[in-house]
Design an enzyme around this catalytic site. Structure first.
Site, mmCIF file in Angstrom:
data_model
loop_
_atom_site.group_PDB
_atom_site.id
_atom_site.type_symbol
_atom_site.label_atom_id
_atom_site.label_comp_id
_atom_site.label_asym_id
_atom_site.label_seq_id
_atom_site.Cartn_x
_atom_site.Cartn_y
_atom_site.Cartn_z
ATOM 1 C CB CYS A 7 -0.900 -0.025 1.233
ATOM 2 S SG CYS A 7 -1.710 1.546 1.590
ATOM 3 C CD GLU A 8 -0.186 5.325 -3.982
ATOM 4 O OE1 GLU A 8 -0.937 6.299 -4.095
ATOM 5 O OE2 GLU A 8 0.485 4.866 -4.929
ATOM 6 C CG HIS A 9 -2.582 5.527 0.931
ATOM 7 N ND1 HIS A 9 -3.807 4.951 0.620
ATOM 8 C CD2 HIS A 9 -2.336 6.418 -0.055
ATOM 9 C CE1 HIS A 9 -4.270 5.485 -0.489
ATOM 10 N NE2 HIS A 9 -3.401 6.363 -0.921
ATOM 11 C CG HIS A 10 -0.839 3.492 6.116
ATOM 12 N ND1 HIS A 10 -2.049 3.405 5.457
ATOM 13 C CD2 HIS A 10 -0.978 4.494 7.017
ATOM 14 C CE1 HIS A 10 -2.891 4.294 5.960
ATOM 15 N NE2 HIS A 10 -2.270 4.969 6.903
ATOM 16 C CB CYS A 54 -3.012 -0.110 5.899
ATOM 17 S SG CYS A 54 -4.118 -0.253 4.488
ATOM 18 C CG HIS A 82 -5.951 -3.579 1.704
ATOM 19 N ND1 HIS A 82 -5.281 -2.726 0.838
ATOM 20 C CD2 HIS A 82 -6.834 -4.267 0.926
ATOM 21 C CE1 HIS A 82 -5.746 -2.877 -0.392
ATOM 22 N NE2 HIS A 82 -6.690 -3.809 -0.361
ATOM 23 C CD GLN A 131 -8.033 -4.706 -3.910
ATOM 24 O OE1 GLN A 131 -7.718 -4.672 -2.716
ATOM 25 N NE2 GLN A 131 -9.060 -5.421 -4.337
#
Length: 207
Positions: free
Chosen positions: A95-98, A166, A164, A136
């Site tokens: 995941c690019e956010h976390h 996250c 996920h 995703q």
């Protein structure tokens, strides 16, 4: 510009490790560990920055792969115009956010127009896009567009089901939720019966 490796080079995992990059990343990861309050000189952590540096190069090796070239390397002219489905493709991404993993399965179908591709190439395309920082939704569309643009089939269908970390390890901490995304072109987008046939084929794996 990122270096692009050939399929044969990528079979040897040692080729994806750049010594200079590993050294630079190790310095940063050592600093992160220290900032988090760890003793970077204790035995268990002495080589951790180097290990993480190599792990991240492996987990994000998709930046060095050309998914369209993967398909072009095994394109065969064939008059077959029925559905081809590769389902239950194991998928591991970040995941690019976390920068935490998400993992699950991809199901990919296409209806050839003039060309088919080697069956192993579909999972390789999934892998090439998954081994990048992702969401995703984008991953689903990238796989679809790659197959459509390269093979020019009568239609493409992609469904991804994933869990996920996250959501499970932090945040709402819901352990059993799955996220399902889908994207379609051509016959799969325009013909309900075709789309239903695809869903019936992969239906037993749906959550």
């Amino acid at each position: 510009m990122a270096q692009v490796f050939s399929a044969s080079e990528l079979q040897d995992s040692s080729n994806i490790y750049d010594d200079k990059l590993t050294e630079e990343l190790s310095v940063h990861y050592g600093g992160i560990l220290a900032l988090l309050g760890e003793d970077t000189k204790r035995e268990g952590l002495l080589k951790t920055p180097q290990r993480v540096a190599k792990a991240m190069q492996f987990l994000l090796k998709g930046y060095h792969e050309d998914p369209e070239e993967i398909l072009r390397s095994a394109m065969f002219k064939e008059p077959y115009q029925q559905m081809v489905v590769v389902k239950d493709i194991e998928l591991y991404s970040m995941c690019e956010h976390h920068m935490l993993p998400f993992l699950g399965k991809a199901h990919v179908g296409y209806i050839p127009r003039n060309y088919i591709t080697g069956l192993s190439k579909i999972p390789r395309v999934v892998e090439a896009y998954a081994r990048r920082l992702q969401v995703q939704e984008r991953l689903t569309t990238q796989i679809k567009e790659c197959i459509q643009n390269t093979l020019n089939p009568l239609g493409v269908a992609v469904v991804i089901e994933a869990q996920h970390m996250c959501m499970q390890m932090r945040g709402v901490q819901k352990q059993h939720s799955f996220t399902t995304t889908s994207d379609f072109t051509g016959a799969f987008a325009n013909n309900i019966a075709t789309r239903e046939e695809f869903f019936n084929i992969i239906g037993h794996t749906m959550h």
